[in-house]
Scaffold this motif. Structure first.
Motif, PDB file in Angstrom:
ATOM      1  N   VAL A 164       0.835  -1.207   0.000  1.00 47.03           N
ATOM      2  CA  VAL A 164       0.000   0.000   0.000  1.00 47.03           C
ATOM      3  C   VAL A 164       0.868   1.255   0.000  1.00 47.03           C
ATOM      4  O   VAL A 164       0.555   2.236  -0.678  1.00 47.03           O
ATOM      5  N   ALA A 165       1.979   1.221   0.734  1.00 49.29           N
ATOM      6  CA  ALA A 165       2.834   2.397   0.875  1.00 49.29           C
ATOM      7  C   ALA A 165       3.898   2.520  -0.216  1.00 49.29           C
ATOM      8  O   ALA A 165       4.591   3.532  -0.280  1.00 49.29           O
ATOM      9  N   ALA A 166       4.023   1.524  -1.094  1.00 51.38           N
ATOM     10  CA  ALA A 166       5.076   1.529  -2.110  1.00 51.38           C
ATOM     11  C   ALA A 166       5.023   2.799  -2.946  1.00 51.38           C
ATOM     12  O   ALA A 166       3.958   3.285  -3.288  1.00 51.38           O
ATOM     13  N   THR A 167       6.202   3.310  -3.278  1.00 51.92           N
ATOM     14  CA  THR A 167       6.293   4.547  -4.059  1.00 51.92           C
ATOM     15  C   THR A 167       6.770   4.322  -5.490  1.00 51.92           C
ATOM     16  O   THR A 167       6.661   5.221  -6.317  1.00 51.92           O
ATOM     17  N   VAL A 168       7.294   3.161  -5.782  1.00 53.57           N
ATOM     18  CA  VAL A 168       7.823   2.850  -7.116  1.00 53.57           C
ATOM     19  C   VAL A 168       6.927   1.800  -7.765  1.00 53.57           C
ATOM     20  O   VAL A 168       6.518   0.830  -7.135  1.00 53.57           O
ATOM     21  N   GLY A 169       6.641   1.985  -9.051  1.00 46.96           N
ATOM     22  CA  GLY A 169       5.827   1.012  -9.773  1.00 46.96           C
ATOM     23  C   GLY A 169       4.369   1.032  -9.356  1.00 46.96           C
ATOM     24  O   GLY A 169       3.708  -0.007  -9.321  1.00 46.96           O
ATOM     25  N   ARG A 170       3.843   2.213  -9.070  1.00 44.86           N
ATOM     26  CA  ARG A 170       2.456   2.327  -8.591  1.00 44.86           C
ATOM     27  C   ARG A 170       1.433   1.841  -9.604  1.00 44.86           C
ATOM     28  O   ARG A 170       0.291   1.593  -9.247  1.00 44.86           O
ATOM     29  N   ASP A 171       1.820   1.679 -10.859  1.00 42.50           N
ATOM     30  CA  ASP A 171       0.889   1.185 -11.874  1.00 42.50           C
ATOM     31  C   ASP A 171       0.808  -0.352 -11.891  1.00 42.50           C
ATOM     32  O   ASP A 171       0.002  -0.911 -12.617  1.00 42.50           O
ATOM     33  N   ALA A 172       1.589  -1.013 -11.066  1.00 39.47           N
ATOM     34  CA  ALA A 172       1.621  -2.491 -11.067  1.00 39.47           C
ATOM     35  C   ALA A 172       0.244  -3.044 -10.708  1.00 39.47           C
ATOM     36  O   ALA A 172      -0.411  -2.572  -9.793  1.00 39.47           O
ATOM     37  N   ALA A 173      -0.146  -4.063 -11.467  1.00 40.47           N
ATOM     38  CA  ALA A 173      -1.442  -4.709 -11.239  1.00 40.47           C
ATOM     39  C   ALA A 173      -1.365  -6.130 -11.780  1.00 40.47           C
ATOM     40  O   ALA A 173      -0.533  -6.435 -12.638  1.00 40.47           O
ATOM     41  N   VAL A 174      -2.253  -6.961 -11.283  1.00 36.83           N
ATOM     42  CA  VAL A 174      -2.307  -8.340 -11.759  1.00 36.83           C
ATOM     43  C   VAL A 174      -2.537  -8.315 -13.268  1.00 36.83           C
ATOM     44  O   VAL A 174      -3.429  -7.611 -13.761  1.00 36.83           O
ATOM     45  N   ALA A 175      -1.715  -9.048 -14.005  1.00 33.49           N
ATOM     46  CA  ALA A 175      -1.827  -9.099 -15.465  1.00 33.49           C
ATOM     47  C   ALA A 175      -3.099  -9.847 -15.853  1.00 33.49           C
ATOM     48  O   ALA A 175      -3.457 -10.841 -15.227  1.00 33.49           O
ATOM     49  N   LYS A 176      -3.725  -9.370 -16.896  1.00 31.20           N
ATOM     50  CA  LYS A 176      -4.952 -10.035 -17.375  1.00 31.20           C
ATOM     51  C   LYS A 176      -4.727 -10.651 -18.703  1.00 31.20           C
ATOM     52  O   LYS A 176      -3.938 -10.335 -19.471  1.00 31.20           O
TER      53      LYS A 176
END
Length: 127
Positions: A115-127
């Motif tokens: 939740v607090a991560a500052t790098v790679g905020r666009d990361a999401a489970v691949a679909k």
């Protein structure tokens, strides 16, 4: 292998113009020591065509040792846990998926660090 996460996709970091990342985390049990495990990961990278040209260059495969049990600190050049893992959603997100309560020695569980991560905020489970 004890557990594995879903694949997570994110823009490349630090240069988002590079090919996107596809990340995942596995939890394993091994009889290899941490240095032996890192050497084995390097051999796997080489088998997949990894070439080390420059820092953060695009690569075919990048296998990192995020943590090794509760070991913490500089182990003859191997720093554990991985020194930047806690700030990267593309690491903490997949880790939280399989081990949400994993505690970073510096503080915080995987779920909260994601939740607090500052790098790679666009990361999401691949679909």
């Amino acid at each position: 292998m004890v557990a594995r996460s879903s694949w997570w996709r994110s823009a490349a970091w630090p240069d988002p113009d590079d090919p996107p990342f596809l990340n995942g985390v596995v939890f394993i049990r091994t009889e290899l020591g941490p240095h032996e495990l890192m050497a084995a990961l390097g051999r796997i990278e080489e088998a997949f065509g990894r070439q080390r040209s420059r820092l953060n260059a695009p690569r075919t495969l990048d296998l990192d040792l995020i943590a090794y049990g509760r070991l913490s600190g500089d182990l003859d050049g191997l720093i554990l846990p991985h020194p930047r893992a806690a700030e990267r959603l593309f690491v903490m997100g997949p880790l939280a998926e399989i081990a949400a309560e994993w505690e970073h020695p510096g503080g915080g569980c995987a779920r909260d660090l994601a939740v607090a991560a500052t790098v790679g905020r666009d990361a999401a489970v691949a679909k």
